[in-house]
Structure formats: C-alpha cells, structure tokens
Design a protein around this motif. Structure first.
Motif, PDB file in Angstrom:
ATOM      1  N   GLY A   3     -18.051 -56.087  -8.430  1.00 22.84           N
ATOM      2  CA  GLY A   3     -17.759 -54.860  -7.677  1.00 22.84           C
ATOM      3  C   GLY A   3     -16.882 -53.889  -8.427  1.00 22.84           C
ATOM      4  O   GLY A   3     -16.009 -53.251  -7.856  1.00 22.84           O
ATOM      5  N   GLY A   4     -17.096 -53.747  -9.759  1.00 21.79           N
ATOM      6  CA  GLY A   4     -16.507 -52.629 -10.507  1.00 21.79           C
ATOM      7  C   GLY A   4     -17.462 -51.448 -10.414  1.00 21.79           C
ATOM      8  O   GLY A   4     -18.400 -51.454  -9.601  1.00 21.79           O
ATOM      9  N   GLY A  37      -9.112 -43.812 -16.446  1.00 21.00           N
ATOM     10  CA  GLY A  37      -9.954 -42.855 -15.731  1.00 21.00           C
ATOM     11  C   GLY A  37     -10.562 -41.782 -16.619  1.00 21.00           C
ATOM     12  O   GLY A  37     -11.112 -40.804 -16.118  1.00 21.00           O
ATOM     13  N   TYR A  38     -10.505 -41.951 -17.950  1.00 19.79           N
ATOM     14  CA  TYR A  38     -11.063 -40.954 -18.874  1.00 19.79           C
ATOM     15  C   TYR A  38     -12.505 -41.320 -19.202  1.00 19.79           C
ATOM     16  O   TYR A  38     -12.769 -42.425 -19.676  1.00 19.79           O
ATOM     17  N   SER A  98      -8.358 -48.654 -14.980  1.00 20.13           N
ATOM     18  CA  SER A  98      -8.568 -47.863 -16.195  1.00 20.13           C
ATOM     19  C   SER A  98      -7.799 -46.548 -16.143  1.00 20.13           C
ATOM     20  O   SER A  98      -7.376 -46.100 -15.078  1.00 20.13           O
ATOM     21  N   HIS A 124      -8.348 -55.673 -24.939  1.00 21.61           N
ATOM     22  CA  HIS A 124      -8.719 -54.576 -24.045  1.00 21.61           C
ATOM     23  C   HIS A 124     -10.188 -54.577 -23.650  1.00 21.61           C
ATOM     24  O   HIS A 124     -10.525 -54.507 -22.480  1.00 21.61           O
ATOM     25  N   ILE A 136     -20.630 -47.560 -18.203  1.00 24.38           N
ATOM     26  CA  ILE A 136     -20.816 -48.420 -17.019  1.00 24.38           C
ATOM     27  C   ILE A 136     -21.480 -47.680 -15.863  1.00 24.38           C
ATOM     28  O   ILE A 136     -22.325 -48.236 -15.170  1.00 24.38           O
ATOM     29  N   ALA A 189     -25.467 -54.805 -16.447  1.00 25.84           N
ATOM     30  CA  ALA A 189     -24.941 -53.439 -16.593  1.00 25.84           C
ATOM     31  C   ALA A 189     -23.432 -53.482 -16.741  1.00 25.84           C
ATOM     32  O   ALA A 189     -22.763 -54.344 -16.173  1.00 25.84           O
ATOM     33  N   MET A 238     -23.899 -58.844  -8.863  1.00 20.34           N
ATOM     34  CA  MET A 238     -22.676 -59.653  -9.021  1.00 20.34           C
ATOM     35  C   MET A 238     -21.612 -58.816  -9.719  1.00 20.34           C
ATOM     36  O   MET A 238     -21.735 -58.490 -10.890  1.00 20.34           O
ATOM     37  N   ASP A 270     -17.844 -64.478 -16.631  1.00 22.72           N
ATOM     38  CA  ASP A 270     -18.726 -65.352 -15.826  1.00 22.72           C
ATOM     39  C   ASP A 270     -20.206 -64.989 -15.999  1.00 22.72           C
ATOM     40  O   ASP A 270     -21.055 -65.867 -16.168  1.00 22.72           O
ATOM     41  N   GLY A 302     -12.099 -54.295 -10.155  1.00 22.54           N
ATOM     42  CA  GLY A 302     -12.187 -54.861 -11.506  1.00 22.54           C
ATOM     43  C   GLY A 302     -11.334 -54.090 -12.499  1.00 22.54           C
ATOM     44  O   GLY A 302     -10.272 -53.551 -12.150  1.00 22.54           O
ATOM     45  N   ASN A 303     -11.796 -54.021 -13.730  1.00 21.63           N
ATOM     46  CA  ASN A 303     -11.079 -53.229 -14.735  1.00 21.63           C
ATOM     47  C   ASN A 303     -11.211 -51.740 -14.454  1.00 21.63           C
ATOM     48  O   ASN A 303     -10.373 -50.947 -14.874  1.00 21.63           O
ATOM     49  N   GLY A 309     -18.389 -57.581 -15.687  1.00 17.29           N
ATOM     50  CA  GLY A 309     -17.397 -57.181 -16.682  1.00 17.29           C
ATOM     51  C   GLY A 309     -17.394 -58.088 -17.905  1.00 17.29           C
ATOM     52  O   GLY A 309     -18.239 -58.986 -18.052  1.00 17.29           O
ATOM     53  N   ALA A 331     -19.783 -50.443 -12.491  1.00 14.77           N
ATOM     54  CA  ALA A 331     -21.172 -50.729 -12.879  1.00 14.77           C
ATOM     55  C   ALA A 331     -21.922 -51.356 -11.703  1.00 14.77           C
ATOM     56  O   ALA A 331     -23.036 -50.940 -11.366  1.00 14.77           O
ATOM     57  N   SER A 362      -9.528 -61.292 -13.174  1.00 12.90           N
ATOM     58  CA  SER A 362     -10.858 -61.819 -12.809  1.00 12.90           C
ATOM     59  C   SER A 362     -11.930 -61.522 -13.860  1.00 12.90           C
ATOM     60  O   SER A 362     -13.100 -61.858 -13.657  1.00 12.90           O
ATOM     61  N   ILE A 407     -21.861 -59.213  -4.447  1.00 12.88           N
ATOM     62  CA  ILE A 407     -20.754 -60.171  -4.324  1.00 12.88           C
ATOM     63  C   ILE A 407     -19.643 -59.795  -5.288  1.00 12.88           C
ATOM     64  O   ILE A 407     -19.883 -59.336  -6.403  1.00 12.88           O
TER      65      ILE A 407
END
Ligand SMILES: Cc1cc2nc3c(=O)[nH]c(=O)nc-3n(C[C@H](O)[C@H](O)[C@H](O)COP(=O)(O)OP(=O)(O)OC[C@H]3O[C@@H](n4cnc5c(N)ncnc54)[C@H](O)[C@@H]3O)c2cc1C
Length: 634
Positions: free
Chosen positions: A142-143, A178-179, A176, A572, A621, A600, A140, A402, A171-172, A368, A145, A398, A163
């Motif tokens: 789709g970031g 990217g670091y 990000s 954050h 992650i 995760a 559950m 959850d 996601g986040n 997340g 992780a 989002s 899903i």
C-alpha cells in the motif's frame, strides 16, 4: 514554536477487578513526556488509585499520517492491558515507543511502578478463522505504486483486493521527501538557464551513444535544443528525452533503455493524472541531491510524500472504486496453477489469521525494495564496504523485500540486486531525512572546514566521498535563502527551524565564525572555503572539484544566520529487483512472461541502473503502478 495540538484522543477504560488491585497510584491527572520521532511528545494520563483510566494525547510534532496508527492503538492497548509491554505499531515504532515512555513518565509521577508495568505480560491476539476471498486483481503493498495500480485497475472495471502488512497506507512513499522528476515544460520556465546548464546539454548530446535508443534520444534533444535556442528562450531547457539520457547515463548504462523510455514519457502524464485528482503542484522546478537536473516537483500543500498517499488513496473513496483493503495482512506466497500461471496469493494477518486470496486476472506485487532487510543487503552488497546493521537506513521497517523473494520462488528473474543506493545526506545516527535544512546541492564541508567533492554529483559519488572524510560525515552549509525552509521557517517535511535545531544535527551561527565554532571546525579555513565557493558559484566554474552546475541561489548570502546540517550516508534505495517488461509483467529467467504476475515500484529492477537519480523513484512508482494496473485489468 508552533506545535500540533493533538487533543484528539481520550480513551476511557471501564475498570476490571483484576486491574483494580494490581497497581497503586496517587489518583489524579499527570503529564508525561518523551522524545518522539520529530521532537517532544506529551500525554495527559489520568489515574484512579488502582488503574490508568484515561490517556489523552498532548502536544507533539509527529508526522500526520505516519504516526496516526500509533496514536490510535498504543494508548488503547495500554489501557486495555494496564501494561507498558504492549506492541509497537509497524512503521511508527519510534512514535509508539515515545507514547509508552511518556505514559511511563506519568506513571512514575503518579507514584506507580513503571518498571513493573514494562514487565507485565500481555496476552497475544488469537488467530481468526481461515479466510478465502476472490477478486479480479490482488495487489500486495500500500505505497504509491500499489495504490496507483489498485485505483487504475478499478477505474478500468476490475475488482481489487489490496493487502498492506502494516496498519496504514504509506510505506517508503509517505516518508519520502516528496520530490518527483518529470520534464514538464511549463515548470521549466520558472528557471533561468545558466551557462553551466547549456554546456551540460551539449555534453549529453555529444556523448558516445550506447545503443540505438540512446542515439535516437540524442538526435531528438539536438533538434529540441536548437529550436529552444532559436526561439530565444532563456529558461531551462528540458524534455523527456533529456531525462532519458540523464537517467541512463546517470545509472552507468545498467538500466534497461526500453523501461527508462516508458518511465520518462509516462511520468509527465502521471504528474497530470495526480493534478487532475487534486494534487496541487508548486510552480517550480528544483534540483535535489543527485537529481542532476532542475526537474523535481513537489506538493504545494502536503509535507514530504504524504500528498501521494492521501490523493491516491482518497480516489478509492471519492470515486467509489471496487477496492477492498486488508490492513495488517502480509503476503507470504504466490499461488500457481498447473500451467505456472499465478492465480492468487497466500497471506497472514498480524494476529495469525490465514488468508487465501484468489485473483481472476492477476497479482500485482508492489511491496517496495529491501532497504530494511539487513540479511538481503549483506547478501547482495558488492558496492559498499559494509551494509550490515551498523549502517542506518532511511527506509520504513516494513520494506523487507517480501515481494522479491515471493516472485523468485515462482521463477521470476531478479536483476541488478547488487545495486544498492546510499543516500549521502541522512542523519548520521538515525538515518532520518526529515531534519535536513540546507538543499542537498549546497556546499558540503568536512570536519576540517574544507570542501571535498562536486556537490552536484551523483549520489554514489557523493556517498563514497563522504565516507572517505574524517568521521565519515559532512556538513551541508546554508543560509535561509538556500535552505529547504519556506517563509514559515518549515522545511519540506514541515519541521520548524526549532525542531530541526532540537534534533541535534543542525547548528546555527549568526556569523560564519560562530557557526564554525559550533561545528568544531577551524574558522579561518571554513571562511576561506565559503569565499572560494561563492566565487566559483558566481562564475559557474569550480576549478577545485570541476563543478559546473550551480543553482542561482547556490552561493551563501554573506548575511547570517548561517546553518550547518550534519549528514552521513544511509541505505536508501534498492535499484535491483524483479525483472519486468514495458507492461510491468514479470519475466522469468528465460525472459518469458509469467502469466498472471505483475510488479510495480521499487520491487522491480531495470529502471535506475547502478544509481537512481534524486526524484526518479516517485516518477517511476506512480507511472509503473498505473501501467501495471491498466494492463492487468484488460
Ligand atoms: C526517507 C526517504 C525519502 C525519499 N525521498 C524521495 C524523494 O523525494 N523522491 C523520490 O523520487 N524518491 C524518494 N524516496 C524513494 C521513494 O520514496 C521509494 O522508492 C518509493 O516510495 C517506493 O514506493 P513503492 O510504492 O514501490 O513502495 P513503498 O512506498 O515502500 O510501499 C510498499 C508497501 O508494501 C508493504 N509491504 C511490504 N511487504 C508486504 C507484504 N508481504 N504484504 C503486504 N504488504 C507489504 C509495505 O508495508 C509498504 O507499505 C525516498 C525514500 C525514503 C525512504
């Protein structure tokens, strides 16, 4: 200014009799424009006498990947319904609204009634028939992780259903900077070690250890550092054990040392795993705000966090993995059997379609944190004066906790839920991070033109200090040389200097005095502050705020142009969440494994303690996603 020319889309409608009489326009093609997330967004809209017949996307600077679902859906929906009251797309709401407003602008230019179109109701999509599906593993979220978990499990031979409640991966992670932190020795060689950094290593070794693990890390660092010095190495010392100590100490010893050890050993491997699959790392080791050490790595190709999502999701296709993704499907409840084992989850499509997803082996929650859930923020906050809706967030809409709530329902233990991080340097109005120009470790000044904190401090210290300044904001000061801009004058989000200046939070001055005037701070005080800071940076010694660690480019080159970026704290990262063991299996309130359930990424707690170091989330992650995926697939 270089802009993306998005002539990708021309959606043409077959007119229905209903739309023919509803509206009247002066036929032709008109350009509409509105403010998007990153800058101006234009559309070319074609009208017949009675309808909008085509919408073509024009110039814009929206972020690829993040904005794409809005580009695909919103014009199509406007055409289909001949209405501006269409749904916005989750996690791309600003872009969606910009498209709607740009079309409204064109409608007005064509002599139509934009207000009437805004009020024209759109029929809601109908729920489909109930769906039941089965796989070995259900993921559950789709970031990065969730994607890393899905890919790793599938590579180990498991069938996977993933899903994602929005129309796209990301996601986040995709938002990000990217670091990613990882103590990769080759990259540390790109940095010359300073006296301040030498004394920091000694300080960490000499700290009173909290527990046996920390004592063991310190003993290892002692040996490693002595060998580094003996070998005559002049580059920055780094090791996974130093990373462990800094993560544990930086989170006030609240994190779980066992989990920290797993993360700091695993993240170097995660970096190599990404590289093996096409991630091209810049040959550098950087410090970012609150990272404490120059250990952050970033993509040489992709803006922000886009590379993490692109590279990992491409693996599904490129390796022909058995992963089925259901977009716009949100998990709502875990299914358990009589023994308490988790055997799947209940979910719902955005059109209301019910799903029952059975998992032969396990469910992995990777949805997340809860930075965008105001109720949860307010419920758990003990650290900050307020985290209500008036405090902006850097998070995607989002990210609403959850998975944490679903796990709690089946008895999972939640830990450190009150540990909520404010990013000290977000946009004061929107919370966005992509218009930042100066490095987060540069000099900060307040509206009086004075420094007020050691800028190399932890994020919580910086956020508290900024909140105490007049107006609760500050300015990050830079020149080109200590900015985030590359030779093309683009920052790590690939925003151009012009776009950053247009955001209203960035100021430019040819001289320090001119910059002071634009910021509205007293010029004399500001110039004196800059001169003092430069002196402290040159000596690696700041008697005012005790700063010892200055990157080589910390001092301001005295030749302009100079830049100031107005920044304020925003919600954050949520350090707390679901308690897990070193295999990322979820634990219940008695400390026992809940069979069939893993977690995760940011949905978990226990890695970052009371304060996450900058760059440690991406490290965590990817590592925990892979960890959960491989263990669950066994
Ligand atoms: C603006 C910004 C900048 C950042 N910069 C950095 C940085 O440079 N370095 C760093 O280390 N960290 C950074 N972070 C933190 C880091 O990006 C996050 O902690 C990390 O990406 C979280 O990854 P994740 O996979 O756990 O969750 P996410 O990437 O947030 O993905 C969770 C996914 O789950 C989906 N989801 C949620 N609920 C459900 C549900 N019920 N059903 C189905 N799907 C669901 C969401 O839509 C989302 O796509 C930054 C964060 C932000 C917001």
């Amino acid at each position: 200014m270089k802009r993306y020319l998005g002539l990708l889309m021309a959606v043409v409608l077959m007119l229905s009799p209903v739309t023919m009489w509803a509206d009247t326009y002066t036929a032709g093609t008109y350009t509409g424009e509105a403010q998007g997330h990153n800058g101006k967004l234009k559309v070319e809209v074609t009208f017949s006498d009675g309808a909008i017949t085509a919408i073509e996307l024009g110039e814009h600077t929206e972020s690829p990947g993040i904005a794409d679902p809005a580009f695909e859906r919103v014009p199509q929906a406007i055409l289909e319904h001949q209405s501006l009251a269409v749904d916005t797309v989750a996690n791309a709401t600003v872009t969606s609204k910009a498209i709607i407003e740009a079309v409204a602008d064109a409608v007005t230019k064509a002599g139509g009634d934009a207000e009437a179109l805004r009020n024209k109701e759109v029929a809601q999509a109908q729920a489909g028939e109930a769906q039941e599906m089965t796989a070995d593993i259900v993921v559950m979220g789709g970031g990065a992780a969730g994607l890393a978990a899905a890919v790793t499990a599938a590579e180990a031979g498991a069938s996977v259903i993933l899903i994602e409640k929005t129309p796209a991966y990301g996601g986040n992670t995709i938002l990000s900077g990217g670091y990613m932190q990882a103590a990769e020795p080759e990259y540390a060689k790109t940095v010359e070690m300073t006296d301040g950094q030498r004394s920091e290593v000694e300080r960490y070794i000499a700290l009173e250890p909290k527990g046996e693990r920390m004592a063991a890390w310190q003993a290892t660092v002692r040996e490693q550092y002595d060998a580094h010095v003996k070998a005559g190495n002049t580059w920055l010392f780094d090791s996974p054990e130093l990373h462990m100590i800094q993560t544990y100490v930086g989170g006030d010893y609240v994190g779980n040392p066992e989990l920290i050890e797993m993360m700091c050993k695993g993240d170097v491997d995660s970096m190599h795993w990404l590289a093996d699959n096409g991630f091209n790392w810049k040959n550098s080791a950087l410090a970012i705000v609150g990272s404490i050490w120059m250990r952050c790595h970033i993509s040489a190709d992709y803006a922000s966090g886009q590379g993490f999502i692109a590279i990992i999701s491409n693996m599904i296709k490129d390796k022909n993995l058995d992963v089925t993704t259901l977009f716009e499907v949100a998990g709502t409840k875990l299914i358990t059997d009589d023994t308490g084992r988790v055997t799947g989850l209940i979910a719902q499509g955005s059109d209301g379609t019910p799903y029952t997803l059975n998992a032969n082996k396990a469910v992995i929650l990777a949805s997340g944190g809860f930075g965008a859930n105001v109720d949860m923020r307010v419920k758990y906050n003990t650290m900050w004066p307020s985290l209500d809706a008036s405090v902006p967030t850097t998070n995607a809409a989002s990210i609403t906790g959850d998975g944490i709530l679903m796990a709690q329902e089946v008895g999972a233990n939640l830990i450190d839920m009150d540990q909520i991080q404010l990013l000290p340097i977000a946009d004061p109005v929107t919370g966005r991070t992509n218009n930042v120009i100066g490095e987060g470790t540069n000099m900060y000044v307040n509206q009086l033109g004075k420094r007020f904190v050691n800028e190399s401090e932890r994020r919580d210290v910086l956020a508290k200090a900024i909140l105490e300044q007049p107006g609760s904001y500050c300015y990050i000061i830079s020149t080109f040389w200590n900015s985030r801009m590359d030779a093309d004058y683009k920052n790590n989000y690939h925003l151009t200097l012009d776009e950053m200046l247009a955001s209203g939070a960035v100021f430019e001055g040819k001289t320090l005095e001119e910059l002071a005037e634009k910021m509205g701070v007293p010029a004399d005080t500001f110039v004196e502050t800059v001169n003092n800071f430069n002196k402290y940076a040159a000596e690696s010694n700041d008697p005012e705020f005790g700063r010892m660690v200055f990157p080589a480019n910390a001092a301001l080159e005295m030749e302009g142009p100079f830049y100031a970026c107005k920044r304020a704290p925003a919600v954050h990262h949520t350090m707390g969440g679901i308690e897990v063991n070193v295999h990322n299996q979820v634990l219940n309130t008695q400390g026992e494994v809940i069979p069939g359930l893993y977690a995760a990424g940011e949905v978990t707690g226990g890695f970052h303690g009371s304060n996450r170091l900058g760059g440690n989330a991406l490290a965590e992650i990817v590592t925990t996603g892979r960890n959960a995926g491989s263990h669950a697939a066994q």
